[in-house]
Design a protein around this motif. Structure first.
Motif, PDB file in Angstrom:
ATOM      1  N   ARG A   1       0.839  -1.219   0.000  1.00 20.12           N
ATOM      2  CA  ARG A   1       0.000   0.000   0.000  1.00 20.12           C
ATOM      3  C   ARG A   1       0.866   1.258   0.000  1.00 20.12           C
ATOM      4  N   ASP A   2       1.856   1.300   0.895  1.00 14.20           N
ATOM      5  CA  ASP A   2       2.700   2.496   1.002  1.00 14.20           C
ATOM      6  C   ASP A   2       3.458   2.756  -0.299  1.00 14.20           C
ATOM      7  N   GLY A   3       3.992   1.681  -0.889  1.00 13.79           N
ATOM      8  CA  GLY A   3       4.703   1.847  -2.150  1.00 13.79           C
ATOM      9  C   GLY A   3       3.791   2.340  -3.255  1.00 13.79           C
ATOM     10  N   MET A   4       2.568   1.821  -3.296  1.00 12.90           N
ATOM     11  CA  MET A   4       1.616   2.227  -4.320  1.00 12.90           C
ATOM     12  C   MET A   4       1.269   3.707  -4.191  1.00 12.90           C
ATOM     13  N   LEU A   5       1.038   4.173  -2.959  1.00  8.35           N
ATOM     14  CA  LEU A   5       0.683   5.573  -2.745  1.00  8.35           C
ATOM     15  C   LEU A   5       1.824   6.507  -3.131  1.00  8.35           C
ATOM     16  N   VAL A   6       3.049   6.119  -2.779  1.00 11.86           N
ATOM     17  CA  VAL A   6       4.203   6.947  -3.122  1.00 11.86           C
ATOM     18  C   VAL A   6       4.379   7.027  -4.627  1.00 11.86           C
ATOM     19  N   ARG A   7       4.285   5.902  -5.284  1.00 13.86           N
ATOM     20  CA  ARG A   7       4.597   5.865  -6.701  1.00 13.86           C
ATOM     21  C   ARG A   7       3.526   6.502  -7.570  1.00 13.86           C
ATOM     22  N   THR A   8       2.302   6.543  -7.076  1.00 13.59           N
ATOM     23  CA  THR A   8       1.236   7.200  -7.829  1.00 13.59           C
ATOM     24  C   THR A   8       0.972   8.615  -7.321  1.00 13.59           C
ATOM     25  N   GLN A   9       1.716   9.063  -6.335  1.00 14.84           N
ATOM     26  CA  GLN A   9       1.563  10.387  -5.747  1.00 14.84           C
ATOM     27  C   GLN A   9       0.127  10.647  -5.328  1.00 14.84           C
ATOM     28  N   THR A  10      -0.434   9.682  -4.608  1.00 14.90           N
ATOM     29  CA  THR A  10      -1.790   9.811  -4.099  1.00 14.90           C
ATOM     30  C   THR A  10      -1.774   9.849  -2.583  1.00 14.90           C
ATOM     31  N   MET A  11      -2.870  10.356  -2.030  1.00 14.84           N
ATOM     32  CA  MET A  11      -3.065  10.401  -0.586  1.00 14.84           C
ATOM     33  C   MET A  11      -4.229   9.490  -0.229  1.00 14.84           C
ATOM     34  N   MET A  12      -4.040   8.650   0.784  1.00 16.17           N
ATOM     35  CA  MET A  12      -5.071   7.688   1.139  1.00 16.17           C
ATOM     36  C   MET A  12      -6.264   8.388   1.787  1.00 16.17           C
ATOM     37  N   VAL A  13      -7.449   8.017   1.341  1.00 16.06           N
ATOM     38  CA  VAL A  13      -8.692   8.490   1.934  1.00 16.06           C
ATOM     39  C   VAL A  13      -9.190   7.493   2.968  1.00 16.06           C
ATOM     40  N   SER A  14      -9.089   6.204   2.643  1.00 18.95           N
ATOM     41  CA  SER A  14      -9.548   5.169   3.566  1.00 18.95           C
ATOM     42  C   SER A  14      -8.935   3.835   3.190  1.00 18.95           C
ATOM     43  N   GLN A  15      -9.035   2.903   4.130  1.00 19.66           N
ATOM     44  CA  GLN A  15      -8.650   1.526   3.830  1.00 19.66           C
ATOM     45  C   GLN A  15      -9.531   0.582   4.633  1.00 19.66           C
ATOM     46  N   LEU A  16      -9.624  -0.639   4.152  1.00 19.17           N
ATOM     47  CA  LEU A  16     -10.402  -1.681   4.815  1.00 19.17           C
ATOM     48  C   LEU A  16      -9.618  -2.977   4.757  1.00 19.17           C
ATOM     49  N   LEU A  17      -9.425  -3.599   5.908  1.00 21.77           N
ATOM     50  CA  LEU A  17      -8.807  -4.917   5.967  1.00 21.77           C
ATOM     51  C   LEU A  17      -9.901  -5.958   6.117  1.00 21.77           C
ATOM     52  N   SER A  18      -9.815  -7.039   5.354  1.00 23.16           N
ATOM     53  CA  SER A  18     -10.829  -8.093   5.411  1.00 23.16           C
ATOM     54  C   SER A  18     -10.214  -9.391   4.923  1.00 23.16           C
ATOM     55  N   ASN A  19     -11.059 -10.398   4.802  1.00 23.18           N
ATOM     56  CA  ASN A  19     -10.670 -11.665   4.186  1.00 23.18           C
ATOM     57  C   ASN A  19     -11.609 -11.930   3.023  1.00 23.18           C
ATOM     58  N   GLN A  20     -11.057 -12.102   1.843  1.00 23.49           N
ATOM     59  CA  GLN A  20     -11.832 -12.427   0.658  1.00 23.49           C
ATOM     60  C   GLN A  20     -11.366 -13.780   0.141  1.00 23.49           C
ATOM     61  N   HIS A  21     -12.291 -14.720   0.058  1.00 21.22           N
ATOM     62  CA  HIS A  21     -11.966 -16.066  -0.401  1.00 21.22           C
ATOM     63  C   HIS A  21     -10.869 -16.691   0.473  1.00 21.22           C
ATOM     64  N   GLY A  22     -10.854 -16.329   1.748  1.00 23.19           N
ATOM     65  CA  GLY A  22      -9.875 -16.895   2.658  1.00 23.19           C
ATOM     66  C   GLY A  22      -8.509 -16.255   2.591  1.00 23.19           C
ATOM     67  N   ASN A  23      -8.386 -15.123   1.906  1.00 24.85           N
ATOM     68  CA  ASN A  23      -7.099 -14.461   1.752  1.00 24.85           C
ATOM     69  C   ASN A  23      -7.099 -13.094   2.418  1.00 24.85           C
TER      70      ASN A  23
END
Length: 226
Positions: free
Chosen positions: A122-144
């Motif tokens: 996540r941190d690398g993605m935000l830096v490289r796209t020069q974006t600021m995070m608005v929100s995030q959600l942690l969950s399990n999808q299909h057991g992952n």
């Protein structure tokens, strides 16, 4: 004018690497496309098709015929490793893509711990796209272990991403829009929810709740999936 989505995706691909994207590329990430007003905010109903990549361990829906790409990304030793991508750009205001890589550098440097891997990616993605995070959600999808991220750039571009640790593989799904007006919640949900991997890792006993606005940054109720 070239669409900013391609530059953003080029930056996101190196999320598994330790190198920063070249400044001249990043500076052009969020240039607006040349879509007509009639394209902005239009749902993509009728354009979706199922892409079955059994050999790569997943199925997903994409809006249109995807391009199949393989891009080299730098690793922690200074070499390069292939990152695979499927990308569909149904109009000049939006791009949908999925990348995947087995045992990527970001996972290795996180000692293969899912939460640390997702945070680092996540941190690398935000830096490289020069974006600021608005929100995030942690969950399990299909057991992952899964992380949904909503981010913006200063020009109003929207990045919706879902990061998935499936066994020894990291998937990153991205829906990118030139503006909030172009973002379509139903299309983002359809894209993310259509993803079905064939490899799962163990489900952690607990994952925290987090706020999860919709694609346009508005508050939205979210139920943690188990």
């Amino acid at each position: 004018m070239k669409r900013w989505h391609y530059f953003a995706l080029a930056a996101v691909v190196v999320v598994g690497s330790l190198a920063y994207t070249r400044r001249d590329i990043v500076a052009r990430l969020w240039q607006r496309g040349t879509a007509s007003d009639s394209d902005a905010g239009r749902s993509l109903r009728g354009r979706w098709r199922t892409v079955d990549r059994a050999g790569d361990g997943f199925k997903i829906n994409l809006p249109g015929d995807p391009k199949d790409l393989q891009v080299p990304a730098y690793n922690e030793s200074g070499g390069s490793e292939p990152v695979h991508m499927l990308m569909a750009a149904p109009n000049a205001d939006s791009t949908f893509a999925i990348t995947w890589q087995d045992n990527p550098p970001v996972m290795r440097i996180s000692s293969h711990e899912p939460e640390r891997t997702l945070n680092a990616a996540r941190d690398g993605m935000l830096v490289r796209t020069q974006t600021m995070m608005v929100s995030q959600l942690l969950s399990n999808q299909h057991g992952n272990p899964t992380m949904d991220v909503l981010a913006r750039n200063v020009q109003g571009g929207i990045l919706n991403a879902r990061l998935v640790c499936a066994g020894n593989r990291l998937y990153i799904m991205m829906a990118l829009f030139n503006s909030a007006d172009a973002a379509q919640d139903q299309d983002v949900s359809r894209f993310f929810d259509s993803f079905s991997p064939s490899v799962s890792s163990a489900i952690p006993e607990t994952m925290p709740f987090a706020s999860h606005p919709d694609a346009k940054g508005r508050p939205n109720r979210t139920v943690l999936q188990r």
